[in-house]
Each structure stands twice: as structure tokens, then as C-alpha cells.
Scaffold this active site. Structure first.
Site, PDB file in Angstrom:
ATOM      1  N   ARG A  31       0.853  -1.198   0.000  1.00 23.69           N
ATOM      2  CA  ARG A  31       0.000   0.000   0.000  1.00 23.69           C
ATOM      3  C   ARG A  31       0.884   1.242   0.000  1.00 23.69           C
ATOM      4  NH1 ARG A  31      -1.374   1.680   4.597  1.00 23.69           N
ATOM      5  NH2 ARG A  31      -2.270  -0.267   5.377  1.00 23.69           N
ATOM      6  N   TYR A  55     -15.750  19.058 -14.118  1.00 25.75           N
ATOM      7  CA  TYR A  55     -16.133  17.655 -14.302  1.00 25.75           C
ATOM      8  C   TYR A  55     -17.204  17.271 -13.268  1.00 25.75           C
ATOM      9  CZ  TYR A  55     -15.765  12.591 -14.290  1.00 25.75           C
ATOM     10  OH  TYR A  55     -16.059  11.255 -14.332  1.00 25.75           O
ATOM     11  N   ASP A 109      -6.538  20.237 -13.481  1.00 27.57           N
ATOM     12  CA  ASP A 109      -6.930  18.918 -13.970  1.00 27.57           C
ATOM     13  C   ASP A 109      -6.554  18.908 -15.451  1.00 27.57           C
ATOM     14  OD1 ASP A 109      -8.261  16.740 -15.082  1.00 27.57           O
ATOM     15  OD2 ASP A 109      -9.943  16.870 -13.693  1.00 27.57           O
ATOM     16  N   LYS A 129      -8.147   8.222 -19.174  1.00 31.57           N
ATOM     17  CA  LYS A 129      -8.425   8.806 -20.484  1.00 31.57           C
ATOM     18  C   LYS A 129      -7.187   8.722 -21.385  1.00 31.57           C
ATOM     19  CE  LYS A 129     -12.160   9.702 -18.130  1.00 31.57           C
ATOM     20  NZ  LYS A 129     -12.406  10.963 -17.433  1.00 31.57           N
TER      21      LYS A 129
HETATM   22  C1  PLP Z   1     -12.986  11.252 -16.109  1.00 31.31           C
HETATM   23  C2  PLP Z   1     -12.526  12.499 -15.484  1.00 31.31           C
HETATM   24  C3  PLP Z   1     -12.268  12.571 -14.105  1.00 31.31           C
HETATM   25  C4  PLP Z   1     -12.524  11.399 -13.183  1.00 31.31           C
HETATM   26  O1  PLP Z   1     -11.629  10.358 -13.411  1.00 31.31           O
HETATM   27  P1  PLP Z   1     -11.975   8.809 -13.100  1.00 31.31           P
HETATM   28  O2  PLP Z   1     -10.741   8.125 -13.573  1.00 31.31           O
HETATM   29  O3  PLP Z   1     -13.191   8.472 -13.882  1.00 31.31           O
HETATM   30  O4  PLP Z   1     -12.193   8.699 -11.640  1.00 31.31           O
HETATM   31  C5  PLP Z   1     -11.793  13.759 -13.613  1.00 31.31           C
HETATM   32  N1  PLP Z   1     -11.606  14.840 -14.396  1.00 31.31           N
HETATM   33  C6  PLP Z   1     -11.853  14.811 -15.716  1.00 31.31           C
HETATM   34  C7  PLP Z   1     -11.641  16.043 -16.529  1.00 31.31           C
HETATM   35  C8  PLP Z   1     -12.330  13.655 -16.300  1.00 31.31           C
HETATM   36  O5  PLP Z   1     -12.600  13.644 -17.608  1.00 31.31           O
END
Ligand code: PLP
Length: 393
Positions: free
Chosen positions: A45, A97, A169, A194
Site C-alpha cells: 500500500r 467535471y 486537472d 483517459k
Molecule cells: C474522467 C474524469 C475525471 C474522473 O476520473 P476517473 O478516472 O473516472 O475517476 C476527472 N476529471 C476529468 C476532466 C475527467 O474527464
């Protein structure tokens, strides 16, 4: 050395065996030579060699000091919010988001952390929103799904002047296009699910910090709360990152063609893509990023959920699914999917209209994608005309 070369060679060869692919250390614990004497790993962990390799790679990729890999993008966001305490305030981009909005409003609000949502595309709004309690400014650029662009450098200056942190982000741009830490941000988060993963085959998140000190705080919260990325998913993510620059080039090239095509289409009302000269902050996107990304959104002249649903249904190569950034092109309808947790009034005010359609342009041949969009519109037109005839009869 050029960036892609640097990235590929930042992926270490296993010092033990010479394995050219980072081994998957599928283990929970590590045998110690004597109490307190180990090889840098004691319990998985806290640290794991496969995850550690990934974290070093992403720290370098984002020009940061420390990378920390989480079980999801939201777990990464959650770790950053844990830097705050009760009474602190966050200023966040208004079309944030949906999952981050839910986390702020339904989890952290009850612990006394409050969030002001402002249109961060205008730096003045950020400046005006700052109070002595502001501890964190949270932006996405481009945003999801209306591809708004905020000036990272200018907002970083406001953050610094007011002694608060700027977190970007960077999911939509990816570090292949934009490096917020080099523009003055303190923290970068990713949904590595992504573009970084890139193959729609894992859920992962990352936090990358500008300083060692901030990175150690994030690491502390991760170890204390446990939202780690597994060894296998860490390996999968390294494998995805190896081709990031190459993939991003193609995503950008095809998205630009599609955005330009949509802009000329008679059924389309408005196209949202930072690579278009008509985008209000095109000049900022051009200055702070090497490209404009693979996401294109647009809405229809007939601004209804039904018209959007019909287009989506007609499209064959664009598969209807949440998420983005993978090999296969995806289409989504934010109003009923990713943004359904945001109240309609707030949603529409932020530009997410009822017919807004978001495309994640994949790696298929661009001409096939254009053809698919074209035929989806043609069917929409035929049906619209049929309905007109029905009225006349
Ligand atoms: C998908 C997404 C998230 C969340 O990420 P997860 O991997 O689904 O938890 C956060 N910010 C943006 C801009 C996203 O597209």
C-alpha cells in the site's frame, strides 16, 4: 533530447534481470533483511516497484517532482482536497467535471469546505472571487465538455499572490500538449483513465506536484487512506504512456478536421474546439499548449435532447459511451450522462445545452470518421423532412 525520446527512455530497464518491460511486482509485502532494513519497499500500500516506476515516469512527463498513482481520477482529486481543512474555500471552474462537483458538494461541503464556481476563462473573475479563506484554485483547461480555455499562467500569478495553491486537472490536454507545472501551477491531476491510459482498458488517477514537500503530503494521504493503483494497472498505464505523444498527434489532427467540418454544417448551431479560430480563447490555447486535443463538442440548431439522441443513434463509428481518450471514437450526451448530477439551471448556464454532443475523436482514419458524421446528419435531415410532410398531410 526531444521530448518523446526522453519519455520512452524514462521507462526503466529492470535492474535485477534486464527486462525491458517494467515487471509487474504482484506482491503485498517485501521480506526484510533485519528489523528496519529493507530495499526501499516494506508493504505494497505504501509503495510498490511497478507503481514507483510509473510515478517516476509521470513526474518527469509533467515536469514535476513527485508523482502519485491512484485507483481512479476521483481518488486523485480527493487526495488534493485533503490538503485543506474545515473553513477553507476553493475557487473552481464553473463547468467542472461532474464527479468533481459531486465530490465537492456532497462529500466535502459537510466537512466545512466550500466552493465558489466561477467562469475562470476571465482571469478577473478569479481575482474577484479570492477571499482570505481561499486555499485552492481548481481549473480544468480545456474543460469538459465545452472546451473552455483558461489562462494557466495568469491564474497561477493570482494564486501565488494570495498564497493559495493552483491545481490543474490536465486530463483533456494531457502532458503531451500542456504542462501546467511549467506555467506556474502547483499540482496537476489526471484521470489517467483517459489519454494517458489511452486504450479504454483501465481506471486510474495521478497527482503530480511541483515540490517534494507537496508530493510527500499527497503520499501521506494516499498511504493513510489507501486509494492506490494496483501493480497490473500501473503496468498497463506505463504501456499506454509509451505511445502518448504519437496518439495525441493523431487525435489532434483528426479532431481539427472534424471541428472544421462541423462548423460549416447547416444543422449545427455551435462548435466548441480550441483549435478553431472562432474559439474565444484560441490565442491562449495556442500559447500554452502544443495542440488542441481530441475532444470536439457541438450543439444542434434544433436544441433538443431528441435531436441529439437521433444523431447519436445514426452514428456508427462513434460508440455511445461515457469516457474519452481511447483508440475507438466515442460520442456522449453530457446533459443526460456525465453532467446529469449538475442541476439543469447550472448546467445550461455553463453552456451544456440539451442538444450538446461531445465527440472523443479516436484513432480511426479521419476520412471514415467524417463520413460517419456526414451520414448521421443526412439521416437526421431525412427524418426532419418526413416529419414536415406528415404535418402537411
Ligand atoms: C474522467 C474524469 C475525471 C474522473 O476520473 P476517473 O478516472 O473516472 O475517476 C476527472 N476529471 C476529468 C476532466 C475527467 O474527464
Amino acid at each position: 533530447m526531444q521530448e518523446t525520446t526522453k519519455l520512452i527512455h524514462s521507462i526503466p530497464v529492470d535492474p535485477l534481470t534486464g527486462a525491458i518491460s517494467v515487471p509487474i511486482y504482484q506482491t503485498s509485502t517485501f521480506v526484510q533483511a533485519a528489523p528496519g532494513i529493507n530495499k526501499g519497499f516494506d508493504y505494497a500500500r505504501s509503495n510498490n516497484p511497478t507503481r514507483a516506476a510509473l510515478e517516476t515516469i509521470v513526474a518527469q512527463l509533467e515536469n514535476g517532482k513527485v508523482g502519485v498513482a491512484f485507483g481512479s481520477g476521483l481518488a486523485a482529486i480527493d487526495a488534493v482536497v485533503k490538503l485543506l481543512q474545515s473553513g477553507d474555500e476553493i475557487i473552481a471552474v464553473d463547468d467542472i467535471y461532474g464527479g468533481a462537483f459531486r465530490l465537492f458538494e456532497q462529500v466535502y461541503k459537510k466537512f466545512g469546505i466550500t466552493v465558489q464556481y466561477v467562469d475562470t476563462t476571465n482571469v478577473e473573475n478569479v481575482f474577484n472571487a479570492v477571499t482570505p479563506k481561499t486555499k485552492l484554485i481548481w481549473i480544468e483547461t480545456p474543460t469538459n465538455p465545452t472546451l473552455k480555455i483558461s489562462d494557466i499562467e495568469a491564474i497561477a500569478k493570482i494564486a501565488k499572490a494570495n498564497r493559495c495553491l493552483l491545481c490543474v486537472d490536465n486530463t483533456f490536454a494531457s502532458p503531451a500538449l500542456q504542462k501546467p507545472l511549467s506555467l506556474g501551477a502547483d499540482i496537476v491531476v489526471h484521470s489517467a483513465t483517459k489519454y494517458l491510459g489511452g486504450h479504454s482498458d483501465l481506471i486510474a488517477g495521478l497527482v503530480i506536484t511541483k515540490t517534494q514537500e507537496l508530493g510527500e503530503k499527497i503520499r501521506f494521504y494516499q498511504n493513510a487512506t489507501g486509494a492506490i493503483l494496483s501493480p497490473f494497472d500501473s503496468w498497463l498505464l506505463i504501456r499506454g504512456i509509451e505511445t502518448l505523444p504519437l496518439r495525441i498527434k493523431q487525435h489532434c489532427a483528426s479532431a481539427q478536421l472534424i471541428a472544421e467540418f462541423l462548423e460549416t454544417h447547416p444543422l449545427v448551431n455551435k462548435v466548441y474546439y480550441p483549435g478553431l479560430k472562432t474559439h474565444p480563447n484560441h490565442h491562449i490555447a495556442k500559447r500554452q499548449a502544443k495542440g488542441f486535443g481530441g475532444i470536439v463538442s457541438f450543439n444542434l440548431k434544433e436544441d433538443t435532447e431528441a435531436a441529439a439522441a437521433e444523431f447519436i443513434n445514426n452514428a456508427k463509428l462513434f460508440l455511445l459511451a461515457e469516457s474519452l481518450g481511447g483508440i475507438k471514437s466515442l460520442v456522449s450526451h453530457p446533459a443526460t450522462m456525465t453532467h446529469k448530477t449538475i442541476p439543469a439551471e447550472t448546467r445550461i448556464a455553463a453552456g451544456v445545452s440539451n442538444s450538446l454532443i461531445r465527440l472523443s475523436v479516436g484513432l480511426e482514419d479521419a476520412e471514415d470518421l467524417l463520413e460517419d458524421i456526414n451520414q448521421a446528419f443526412e439521416k437526421l435531415l431525412i427524418n426532419a423532412n418526413k416529419n414536415k410532410t406528415a404535418v402537411f398531410n
